[in-house]
Each structure stands twice: as structure tokens, then as C-alpha cells.
Design an enzyme around this catalytic site. Structure first.
Site, PDB file in Angstrom:
ATOM      1  N   GLU A 165      41.840  31.594  42.156  1.00 27.80           N
ATOM      2  CA  GLU A 165      42.693  31.056  41.283  1.00 27.80           C
ATOM      3  C   GLU A 165      44.181  31.071  41.373  1.00 27.80           C
ATOM      4  O   GLU A 165      44.912  32.422  40.691  1.00 27.80           O
ATOM      5  CB  GLU A 165      42.833  33.100  39.937  1.00 27.80           C
ATOM      6  CG  GLU A 165      40.766  33.428  39.674  1.00 27.80           C
ATOM      7  CD  GLU A 165      40.695  34.359  39.542  1.00 27.80           C
ATOM      8  OE1 GLU A 165      41.629  34.977  38.944  1.00 27.80           O
ATOM      9  OE2 GLU A 165      39.249  34.883  39.160  1.00 27.80           O
ATOM     10  N   GLU A 270      29.748  31.472  39.635  1.00 28.94           N
ATOM     11  CA  GLU A 270      30.094  32.467  39.069  1.00 28.94           C
ATOM     12  C   GLU A 270      28.824  32.854  38.125  1.00 28.94           C
ATOM     13  O   GLU A 270      29.908  33.314  36.293  1.00 28.94           O
ATOM     14  CB  GLU A 270      31.390  33.549  38.997  1.00 28.94           C
ATOM     15  CG  GLU A 270      32.439  33.793  40.297  1.00 28.94           C
ATOM     16  CD  GLU A 270      33.846  34.495  40.066  1.00 28.94           C
ATOM     17  OE1 GLU A 270      34.163  35.357  39.357  1.00 28.94           O
ATOM     18  OE2 GLU A 270      33.880  34.092  41.214  1.00 28.94           O
TER      19      GLU A 270
HETATM   20  O1  G3I Z   1      35.378  50.943  43.011  1.00 23.24           O
HETATM   21  C1  G3I Z   1      35.658  51.563  41.811  1.00 23.24           C
HETATM   22  C2  G3I Z   1      34.945  53.148  41.680  1.00 23.24           C
HETATM   23  O2  G3I Z   1      35.510  54.155  43.393  1.00 23.24           O
HETATM   24  C3  G3I Z   1      35.193  53.461  40.619  1.00 23.24           C
HETATM   25  O3  G3I Z   1      34.708  55.555  41.189  1.00 23.24           O
HETATM   26  C4  G3I Z   1      34.993  52.866  39.089  1.00 23.24           C
HETATM   27  C5  G3I Z   1      35.398  53.467  38.324  1.00 23.24           C
HETATM   28  O4  G3I Z   1      35.867  53.314  37.595  1.00 23.24           O
HETATM   29  O5  G3I Z   1      36.049  51.604  39.460  1.00 23.24           O
HETATM   30  C6  G3I Z   1      35.356  51.083  40.839  1.00 23.24           C
HETATM   31  O6  G3I Z   1      36.209  50.118  40.926  1.00 23.24           O
HETATM   32  C7  G3I Z   1      35.556  49.053  40.192  1.00 23.24           C
HETATM   33  C8  G3I Z   1      34.923  47.921  40.951  1.00 23.24           C
HETATM   34  O7  G3I Z   1      34.972  46.475  39.856  1.00 23.24           O
HETATM   35  C9  G3I Z   1      33.779  47.938  41.279  1.00 23.24           C
HETATM   36  O8  G3I Z   1      32.247  48.239  40.659  1.00 23.24           O
HETATM   37  C10 G3I Z   1      37.528  48.353  39.044  1.00 23.24           C
HETATM   38  O9  G3I Z   1      37.557  49.628  38.426  1.00 23.24           O
HETATM   39  C11 G3I Z   1      36.367  47.333  38.437  1.00 23.24           C
HETATM   40  O10 G3I Z   1      37.620  46.613  37.601  1.00 23.24           O
HETATM   41  C12 G3I Z   1      36.253  46.491  39.537  1.00 23.24           C
HETATM   42  O11 G3I Z   1      35.466  45.160  38.439  1.00 23.24           O
HETATM   43  C13 G3I Z   1      35.741  43.532  38.762  1.00 23.24           C
HETATM   44  C14 G3I Z   1      36.609  43.123  38.889  1.00 23.24           C
HETATM   45  O12 G3I Z   1      36.258  41.045  39.742  1.00 23.24           O
HETATM   46  C15 G3I Z   1      38.011  43.100  39.930  1.00 23.24           C
HETATM   47  O13 G3I Z   1      39.371  42.211  39.694  1.00 23.24           O
HETATM   48  C16 G3I Z   1      33.944  43.747  38.943  1.00 23.24           C
HETATM   49  O14 G3I Z   1      32.880  44.434  39.401  1.00 23.24           O
HETATM   50  C17 G3I Z   1      33.815  41.962  39.136  1.00 23.24           C
HETATM   51  O15 G3I Z   1      32.808  41.231  39.119  1.00 23.24           O
HETATM   52  C18 G3I Z   1      35.178  40.823  38.915  1.00 23.24           C
HETATM   53  O16 G3I Z   1      34.533  39.453  39.465  1.00 23.24           O
HETATM   54  C19 G3I Z   1      35.420  38.457  39.318  1.00 23.24           C
HETATM   55  C20 G3I Z   1      35.675  37.485  40.667  1.00 23.24           C
HETATM   56  O17 G3I Z   1      35.775  39.298  42.020  1.00 23.24           O
HETATM   57  C21 G3I Z   1      36.572  36.503  40.749  1.00 23.24           C
HETATM   58  N1  G3I Z   1      36.510  36.064  39.415  1.00 23.24           N
HETATM   59  C22 G3I Z   1      35.859  36.363  38.292  1.00 23.24           C
HETATM   60  C23 G3I Z   1      35.172  37.721  38.545  1.00 23.24           C
HETATM   61  C24 G3I Z   1      34.769  38.772  36.879  1.00 23.24           C
HETATM   62  O18 G3I Z   1      35.778  39.715  36.732  1.00 23.24           O
END
Ligand code: G3I
Length: 381
Positions: A165, A270
Site C-alpha cells: 500500500e 486478499e
Molecule cells: O492482537 C490483538 C489482541 O491482542 C487484542 O485482544 C484484540 C482486541 O481487538 O486485537 C488484536 O489485534 C487485532 C489484529 O487484527 C489481530 O486480530 C487488531 O485490533 C486489528 O486491527 C487487526 O486487524 C487486521 C488489520 O489488517 C490491521 O491492519 C486484520 O485482522 C487483517 O485482516 C487486516 O489485513 C489487512 C492486510 O494486512 C493488508 N490489506 C488490508 C487488509 C484488511 O485490512
């Protein structure tokens, strides 16, 4: 407690066994039984897996991953904040398990992602006193991170999303901390460092919304420049966070064709399809966007009507026909999550919605869209 994933897999296997017996007894050719087999001669079929799946805490889910897919991507566990949370701390516990998961099952293992503005801790861009790093110091930090992470999995992770990105919607370079401190050439440096660390790994530039004219043009300029400079970029990842009416099939077709004509491979990296009412004015996958909860934005909290299941199936089928048209250029299609319950779409851009973007439902049953994708493969493989 009942393990619904396990029950679902047993049911699927049983159904396939019945189908196989029927096919044998009537001597008709057996229809493909898995996504990876249906598309075996076209491209890899991948899935992003989460921590419970990596740790073996979702055995039903793991069985579906093994049965249906031949490639995996880590949804989060190889991102900088997980693997390198502090300056001198690397945490490879989950990523080691992730790579072993793929190796045990003889899968094509993808690394995601090395250089991104999101999920990268703030310390990465600052010195001990909290001041902004200069170009050379940040390049050294990027180099050491890539050398350590890619080097650890040399020969075991076959492809890396190197830069994620880097572009704005109008096709200009995003003003990320990487770009502001190092300059536009942070992209080529990242690819060079990744190539040094593992010369055999396939290296990918990964972004969303590249089907939109301006952003696609910016990406085409970027890739053309990298190729002209001899930077080792092998493929472009079109993330594919799609909706029911975006991108148009024509735009998908044009976009894949345009990158293929530059001599890079194309990956749908994705894929998921959002069918809920749009919460933002323009399609985006920008993780910093948040929208307030509103029941109007969550119309199917108790299940998806059959008519909408069919529309989703048709949309998936239409997109896969475009991907198939470009077989050879398109080398992998990876779904962003296994089942609807696993999807990031349930909490983005609105928290707590009931989303239906994938091929397996919340009980891990294959949806109508799963069968539509299988059928789209036809007999041409
Ligand atoms: O690990 C913590 C955990 O300790 C905590 O208890 C929990 C509470 O909300 O959060 C957890 O972290 C989360 C993490 O995913 C793991 O589940 C974050 O809040 C959450 O924001 C994070 O979201 C990820 C996101 O990227 C963040 O940038 C999504 O799972 C993931 O699917 C998403 O993937 C991205 C690609 O990498 C890049 N392209 C876009 C795509 C969708 O956003």
C-alpha cells in the site's frame, strides 16, 4: 462442547465419498471435490489464516484449509508489530508455527508483509531520544528487519509481500513515515534487501483499489520504473477487497491485462466480497477508517437470504471467469480468511457487523458461493 468445524468437515468428506461412489458406479467422470483441484491447472488457491488456525486451536478450520487450499498467507503474524515489537526483540513463535503448518501440508507459503505504514510500531521511525530517524538510520533498520525475517525463512517462504500500500488513491506516493524519511526510493530498497536475503523468493508489490484508473496508472508507473531499474519485482498483488458492484468486470479485466503486459505476474492476494450496505462513500481497504454503528448498515444479523446467497455466488463466479481468462498471468488467488466468522469485515469499517464475504459460513459449511466458484472452473482445467 460440539466442534462445529469438525462436524462440518466430516459431513463434507461423507458427501464427497457418496459422490465418489455414485460417480464410480455410474462410471461418470468424478467432479472436482476441492477448490485447489478444480483450479490446479490454472492457478494456486490460497487462504489467509489466523492465530487459532496456526496454533491448532481450530482443528475443523485447519482440516478445511488442508482440504481446499494449496497456499497460505498469514493474516497478521508476520506483520512488524507481531514479529519485531521492540528494537531488540524478535518474536518468531507464531511465525515459526505458521511456516511449519504450510510445510507439513506441502503448501505454497506466503510472507505478509515486510514494509507497511500500518501495524508497524512507532519506535521504528524514532531514535532513543524519540526524535525522527534520518534516512540512513531508517534504511539500516529496514535492512536489518528484512534480513532477519526473510533470512530466517530463506527457502521456506516462497513469496513475500515486500511493500504494502505505497500509493494514494490518485496514484501519487503515499506520505507514509517510510516515504517521508527515506524518500520514494524506499520501495526499491525494500525489494533489493528482500532479494539479498532470499534470492529465490518471489517478490510482490501489494495494494488495494488498483482497479481504479488513477491508482492503477500510478502503480503502472511505479512497476515500470522498478523494472527499468532492474529492481527484482516479480508480481503485483491486487488485494481484491471487492463489493457486489465494484470493481466492474471490465475494470478487473483491464487491470490484470495492464500489469501482465509489463511482464509481472498478477496475484489476487486478499479476496473477499462485501455485500453489506456501503459504510464509506468510496470503496477502500484503509484500516484507519472507522464508521459509527447503525442497524441500517447491518441488515442480516440472523442469516443471509437465499436470494442474496445466489447474488454473491454469481458475483464470485463472474470474477473467477475473469481470473481464468488471464491464467498464466494470474498465478494465485488467495481468500482473505476461511469463514465468514473469521473475516476482518465483521469489524471494519463498522464494529460488530454480521458480514458474509467468504465461501464458508459461520458453521464452516460451504456456501452457495463455494459451489459457484467450483463450477466456474468448468471442465477447462
Ligand atoms: O492482537 C490483538 C489482541 O491482542 C487484542 O485482544 C484484540 C482486541 O481487538 O486485537 C488484536 O489485534 C487485532 C489484529 O487484527 C489481530 O486480530 C487488531 O485490533 C486489528 O486491527 C487487526 O486487524 C487486521 C488489520 O489488517 C490491521 O491492519 C486484520 O485482522 C487483517 O485482516 C487486516 O489485513 C489487512 C492486510 O494486512 C493488508 N490489506 C488490508 C487488509 C484488511 O485490512
Amino acid at each position: 462442547m460440539l466442534n462445529w468445524r469438525f462436524i462440518a468437515v466430516v459431513a463434507m468428506v461423507a458427501t464427497d465419498m457418496v459422490a465418489a461412489t455414485q460417480a464410480q458406479s455410474s462410471r461418470k467422470p468424478q467432479s472436482p471435490v476441492s477448490l485447489k483441484d478444480a483450479y490446479r491447472n490454472a492457478f494456486l488457491i490460497g487462504v489467509a489464516i489466523n492465530s487459532p488456525q496456526i496454533k491448532g486451536q481450530d482443528m475443523g478450520g485447519d482440516a478445511i484449509v488442508e482440504r481446499q487450499f494449496n497456499s497460505i498467507t498469514p493474516e497478521n503474524v508476520l506483520k512488524w508489530e507481531v514479529v519485531h515489537p521492540e528494537p531488540d526483540v524478535y518474536n518468531f513463535d507464531l511465525s515459526d508455527q505458521y511456516v511449519s503448518f504450510g510445510e507439513k501440508r506441502h503448501m505454497f507459503v506466503v510472507g505478509h508483509c515486510l514494509v507497511w505504514h500500518s501495524q508497524t510500531p512507532a519506535w521504528v521511525f524514532r531514535d532513543d531520544k524519540g526524535d525522527s530517524l534520518d534516512r540512513d538510520a531508517l534504511l539500516k533498520r529496514m535492512h536489518d528487519h528484512i534480513q532477519t525475517v526473510v533470512g530466517r525463512y530463506k527457502g521456506r517462504i516462497q513469496a513475500w509481500d515486500v511493500v504494502n500500500e505505497a500509493l494514494n488513491e490518485n496514484g501519487t506516493m503515499r506520505q507514509s513515515p517510510w516515504q517521508k524519511i527515506i524518500g520514494d526510493d524506499y520501495v526499491e530498497k525494500a525489494f533489493q534487501y528482500a532479494h539479498e536475503a532470499d534470492p529465490q523468493a518471489k517478490l510482490v508489490y501489494n495494494d488495494y483499489n488498483l482497479e481504479n484508473d488513477q491508482k492503477r496508472k500510478g502503480a503502472l508507473v511505479l512497476i515500470t520504473k522498478l523494472k527499468a531499474e532492474g529492481v527484482p519485482v516479480d508480481a503485483v498483488g491486487l488485494q481484491g477487497h471487492d463489493s457486489m458492484d465494484w470493481p466492474s468486470l471490465e475494470d478487473e479485466d483491464t487491470t490484470i491485462g495492464a500489469f501482465a503486459s509489463l511482464g509481472v505476474k498478477v496475484i489476487i492476494s486478499e479476496l473477499d466480497i462485501d455485500l453489506l450496505p456501503p459504510a464509506t462513500e468510496h470503496a477502500t481497504a484503509d484500516v484507519s477508517v472507522h464508521v459509527e454503528q447503525d442497524p441500517k448498515l447491518n441488515p442480516y444479523p440472523k442469516g443471509l437470504p437465499e436470494s442474496v446467497q445466489k447474488e454473491l455466488g454469481k458475483r464470485y463466479s463472474d470474477l473467477f471467469k475473469v481470473f481464468l481468462k488471464h491464467r498464466g498471468a494470474v498465478i494465485r488467488v488467495t481468500f482473505w480468511g476461511l469463514s465468514d466468522g473469521d473475516s476482518w469485515r465483521n469489524d471494519w469499517p463498522v464494529l460488530g457487523r454480521t458480514s458474509y464475504p467468504l465461501l464458508f459460513d459461520r458453521s464452516d459449511q460451504p456456501k452457495l458461493a463455494f459451489h459457484a466458484v467450483l463450477e466456474a472452473a468448468g471442465g477447462k482445467n
